[in-house]
Scaffold this motif. Structure first.
Motif, PDB file in Angstrom:
ATOM      1  N   PHE A 177       0.830  -1.356   0.718  1.00 17.83           N
ATOM      2  CA  PHE A 177      -0.028   0.159  -0.129  1.00 17.83           C
ATOM      3  C   PHE A 177       0.824   0.989   0.189  1.00 17.83           C
ATOM      4  CE2 PHE A 177      -4.299  -0.443   1.632  1.00 17.83           C
ATOM      5  CZ  PHE A 177      -4.609  -1.253   0.609  1.00 17.83           C
ATOM      6  N   ARG A 178       1.014   2.408  -0.796  1.00 21.28           N
ATOM      7  CA  ARG A 178       1.283   3.618  -0.271  1.00 21.28           C
ATOM      8  C   ARG A 178       0.564   4.412   0.882  1.00 21.28           C
ATOM      9  NH1 ARG A 178      -2.573   7.392  -1.402  1.00 21.28           N
ATOM     10  NH2 ARG A 178      -4.126   6.835  -3.093  1.00 21.28           N
ATOM     11  N   ASN A 179       1.489   5.148   0.878  1.00 20.49           N
ATOM     12  CA  ASN A 179       0.149   5.623   2.770  1.00 20.49           C
ATOM     13  C   ASN A 179      -0.426   6.396   2.402  1.00 20.49           C
ATOM     14  OD1 ASN A 179       3.161   5.439   4.273  1.00 20.49           O
ATOM     15  ND2 ASN A 179       3.592   7.290   3.233  1.00 20.49           N
ATOM     16  N   LEU A 180      -1.838   6.433   3.159  1.00 18.06           N
ATOM     17  CA  LEU A 180      -2.816   6.725   2.892  1.00 18.06           C
ATOM     18  C   LEU A 180      -3.295   8.285   3.591  1.00 18.06           C
ATOM     19  CD1 LEU A 180      -4.642   3.199   3.473  1.00 18.06           C
ATOM     20  CD2 LEU A 180      -4.353   4.394   1.100  1.00 18.06           C
ATOM     21  N   GLU A 181      -4.039   9.091   3.427  1.00 22.91           N
ATOM     22  CA  GLU A 181      -4.718  10.079   4.248  1.00 22.91           C
ATOM     23  C   GLU A 181      -5.830   9.896   4.855  1.00 22.91           C
ATOM     24  OE1 GLU A 181      -4.717  13.163   1.691  1.00 22.91           O
ATOM     25  OE2 GLU A 181      -2.520  13.286   1.089  1.00 22.91           O
ATOM     26  N   ALA A 182      -6.157  10.130   5.930  1.00 23.67           N
ATOM     27  CA  ALA A 182      -7.185  10.507   7.076  1.00 23.67           C
ATOM     28  C   ALA A 182      -8.476  10.505   6.240  1.00 23.67           C
ATOM     29  CB  ALA A 182      -6.858  10.584   7.681  1.00 23.67           C
ATOM     30  N   GLN A 183      -8.596  11.639   4.759  1.00 20.98           N
ATOM     31  CA  GLN A 183      -9.501  12.136   4.181  1.00 20.98           C
ATOM     32  C   GLN A 183      -9.575  10.717   3.151  1.00 20.98           C
ATOM     33  OE1 GLN A 183      -6.975  13.638   5.154  1.00 20.98           O
ATOM     34  NE2 GLN A 183      -6.686  15.550   5.237  1.00 20.98           N
ATOM     35  N   GLU A 184      -8.511   9.846   2.861  1.00 18.73           N
ATOM     36  CA  GLU A 184      -9.385   8.881   1.972  1.00 18.73           C
ATOM     37  C   GLU A 184      -9.375   8.052   2.352  1.00 18.73           C
ATOM     38  OE1 GLU A 184      -5.293   9.238  -1.129  1.00 18.73           O
ATOM     39  OE2 GLU A 184      -4.822   8.692   0.305  1.00 18.73           O
ATOM     40  N   ILE A 185      -9.497   7.679   3.887  1.00 23.80           N
ATOM     41  CA  ILE A 185      -9.760   6.457   4.735  1.00 23.80           C
ATOM     42  C   ILE A 185     -11.604   6.560   5.388  1.00 23.80           C
ATOM     43  CG2 ILE A 185     -10.137   5.355   6.711  1.00 23.80           C
ATOM     44  CD1 ILE A 185      -6.997   5.810   6.833  1.00 23.80           C
ATOM     45  N   GLN A 186     -12.056   7.885   5.285  1.00 25.49           N
ATOM     46  CA  GLN A 186     -12.821   8.503   5.447  1.00 25.49           C
ATOM     47  C   GLN A 186     -13.652   8.285   4.244  1.00 25.49           C
ATOM     48  OE1 GLN A 186     -14.604   9.601   7.949  1.00 25.49           O
ATOM     49  NE2 GLN A 186     -16.443   9.685   7.065  1.00 25.49           N
ATOM     50  N   ALA A 187     -13.170   8.622   2.916  1.00 20.38           N
ATOM     51  CA  ALA A 187     -14.412   9.056   2.377  1.00 20.38           C
ATOM     52  C   ALA A 187     -14.725   7.681   1.211  1.00 20.38           C
ATOM     53  CB  ALA A 187     -13.247   9.637   0.303  1.00 20.38           C
ATOM     54  N   TYR A 188     -13.409   6.263   1.576  1.00 16.36           N
ATOM     55  CA  TYR A 188     -13.108   5.174   1.495  1.00 16.36           C
ATOM     56  C   TYR A 188     -14.429   4.564   1.744  1.00 16.36           C
ATOM     57  CZ  TYR A 188     -11.490   0.842  -0.565  1.00 16.36           C
ATOM     58  OH  TYR A 188     -11.201  -1.088  -0.998  1.00 16.36           O
ATOM     59  N   TRP A 189     -14.376   4.540   3.005  1.00 19.89           N
ATOM     60  CA  TRP A 189     -15.350   4.412   4.232  1.00 19.89           C
ATOM     61  C   TRP A 189     -16.681   3.986   3.322  1.00 19.89           C
ATOM     62  CZ3 TRP A 189     -17.024   0.355   7.159  1.00 19.89           C
ATOM     63  CH2 TRP A 189     -18.250   0.273   8.221  1.00 19.89           C
ATOM     64  N   SER A 190     -17.589   5.218   3.206  1.00 20.23           N
ATOM     65  CA  SER A 190     -18.252   5.823   2.604  1.00 20.23           C
ATOM     66  C   SER A 190     -18.819   5.515   1.311  1.00 20.23           C
ATOM     67  CB  SER A 190     -17.903   7.532   2.372  1.00 20.23           C
ATOM     68  OG  SER A 190     -18.034   8.784   4.039  1.00 20.23           O
ATOM     69  N   SER A 191     -18.204   5.057   0.167  1.00 22.84           N
ATOM     70  CA  SER A 191     -17.886   4.385  -0.404  1.00 22.84           C
ATOM     71  C   SER A 191     -19.210   2.789  -0.462  1.00 22.84           C
ATOM     72  CB  SER A 191     -16.944   3.667  -1.278  1.00 22.84           C
ATOM     73  OG  SER A 191     -16.377   2.874  -1.030  1.00 22.84           O
ATOM     74  N   GLY A 192     -19.050   2.591   0.948  1.00 24.91           N
ATOM     75  CA  GLY A 192     -19.541   1.284   0.889  1.00 24.91           C
ATOM     76  C   GLY A 192     -18.690  -0.042   1.001  1.00 24.91           C
TER      77      GLY A 192
ATOM     78  N   GLY B  94      -9.823   0.723  -4.002  1.00 21.48           N
ATOM     79  CA  GLY B  94      -9.135  -0.251  -2.765  1.00 21.48           C
ATOM     80  C   GLY B  94      -7.470  -0.364  -3.926  1.00 21.48           C
ATOM     81  N   ALA B  95      -8.122  -0.456  -5.728  1.00 16.86           N
ATOM     82  CA  ALA B  95      -7.202  -0.129  -6.200  1.00 16.86           C
ATOM     83  C   ALA B  95      -6.313   1.077  -6.710  1.00 16.86           C
ATOM     84  CB  ALA B  95      -7.437  -1.253  -7.407  1.00 16.86           C
ATOM     85  N   MET B  96      -6.485   1.498  -6.059  1.00 17.73           N
ATOM     86  CA  MET B  96      -6.369   3.097  -5.634  1.00 17.73           C
ATOM     87  C   MET B  96      -4.676   3.404  -4.837  1.00 17.73           C
ATOM     88  SD  MET B  96      -8.930   5.922  -7.221  1.00 17.73           S
ATOM     89  CE  MET B  96      -9.814   5.745  -5.480  1.00 17.73           C
ATOM     90  N   PHE B  97      -4.975   2.583  -3.376  1.00 20.53           N
ATOM     91  CA  PHE B  97      -3.700   2.086  -2.812  1.00 20.53           C
ATOM     92  C   PHE B  97      -2.485   1.298  -2.999  1.00 20.53           C
ATOM     93  CE2 PHE B  97      -8.019   2.542  -0.287  1.00 20.53           C
ATOM     94  CZ  PHE B  97      -7.756   4.144  -0.097  1.00 20.53           C
ATOM     95  N   ILE B  98      -2.706   0.423  -4.008  1.00 21.00           N
ATOM     96  CA  ILE B  98      -2.292  -0.428  -3.952  1.00 21.00           C
ATOM     97  C   ILE B  98      -0.619  -0.263  -5.147  1.00 21.00           C
ATOM     98  CG2 ILE B  98      -1.463  -3.020  -4.362  1.00 21.00           C
ATOM     99  CD1 ILE B  98      -4.205  -3.425  -4.159  1.00 21.00           C
ATOM    100  N   SER B  99       0.497   0.153  -4.524  1.00 19.44           N
ATOM    101  CA  SER B  99       1.576   0.778  -5.322  1.00 19.44           C
ATOM    102  C   SER B  99       2.488  -0.939  -5.560  1.00 19.44           C
ATOM    103  CB  SER B  99       2.906   1.311  -4.368  1.00 19.44           C
ATOM    104  OG  SER B  99       3.522   0.568  -3.424  1.00 19.44           O
ATOM    105  N   HIS B 100       2.232  -1.960  -5.389  1.00 19.80           N
ATOM    106  CA  HIS B 100       3.401  -2.796  -5.931  1.00 19.80           C
ATOM    107  C   HIS B 100       2.119  -4.506  -5.545  1.00 19.80           C
ATOM    108  CE1 HIS B 100       6.521  -5.411  -7.477  1.00 19.80           C
ATOM    109  NE2 HIS B 100       6.250  -6.057  -6.522  1.00 19.80           N
ATOM    110  N   LEU B 101       1.860  -5.157  -6.932  1.00 17.60           N
ATOM    111  CA  LEU B 101       1.267  -6.331  -5.769  1.00 17.60           C
ATOM    112  C   LEU B 101       2.742  -7.883  -6.633  1.00 17.60           C
ATOM    113  CD1 LEU B 101      -0.578  -8.962  -5.503  1.00 17.60           C
ATOM    114  CD2 LEU B 101      -1.709  -8.830  -8.242  1.00 17.60           C
TER     115      LEU B 101
END
Length: 202
Positions: free
Chosen positions: A127-142, A157-164
């Motif tokens: 994962f890349r570093n996540l901001e608090a606002q992103e986490i809040q918005a992601y939860w709101s997406s359901g 959630g794919a937007m958070f993944i820097s490497h697989l």
């Protein structure tokens, strides 16, 4: 000789993956306790649950001619198995832990019929570093509500993944390479809907 295939899961994501390889079968409902055992490793955990679900489905059907496919996925950070979040606070805690770090996603697949076989898919997700606002918005997406580790690789959630490193379908919940291998060993040919008479005669 092939047998009748049933699925011991209702996950729309897993069924979508199976449809990619031409497999869509009847679901048999199962109820299995998913509590980890003491000193059980994450790999042992997902294999045990996948096998327990497939066995339960086979027992529920009550016929030896049936073959049941099951799977179980765990998001693992260190030695911690991250399940589905109970609420917003738990989801936020999980995502903060995953932020900026690499974790494993393990998926166990089991097939129970005339014989029992299992496979394990091990994948590393960064994962890349996540901001608090992103986490809040992601939860709101359901999206995080029904996902192990509170994220879905096939969605936002794919937007958070820097490497697989590993299998996209394995992280999604059903590794298609391992699944197809098990099905073929049971005499079930995943590509059948696209095989023509010309293909068979070549």
């Amino acid at each position: 000789m092939s047998s009748t295939l049933f699925l011991a899961f209702i996950s729309p994501r897993r069924r979508e993956l199976l449809r990619q390889i031409g497999v869509d079968r009847t679901v048999v409902e199962v109820n299995v306790d998913e509590t980890p055992l003491p000193r059980e490793s994450p790999a042992e955990y997902v294999i045990r649950l996948a096998l327990a679900k497939a066995r339960a489905g086979h027992d529920n059907l009550g016929t030896r001619s049936a073959t049941v496919l099951a799977a179980d996925t765990a998001v693992v950070l260190g030695d911690e198995i991250m399940g589905k979040p109970a609420d917003k606070a738990m989801a936020a805690t999980m995502l903060r832990k995953l932020s900026g770090r690499t974790h494993k996603v393990l998926t166990g697949v089991a097939l129970v019929g005339r014989v029992e076989e299992t496979r394990l898919s091990v994948n590393r997700v960064s994962f890349r570093n996540l901001e608090a606002q992103e986490i809040q918005a992601y939860w709101s997406s359901g999206e995080p509500r029904d996902k192990a580790g509170s994220y879905g690789i096939q969605g936002l959630g794919a937007m958070f993944i820097s490497h697989l490193e590993g299998s996209f379908s394995g992280v999604m919940g059903l590794p298609l390479f391992e699944t197809a291998e098990l099905l073929q060993r049971a005499g079930i040919r995943p590509l059948r809907p696209w095989i023509t008479e010309e293909d068979l005669n070549e």
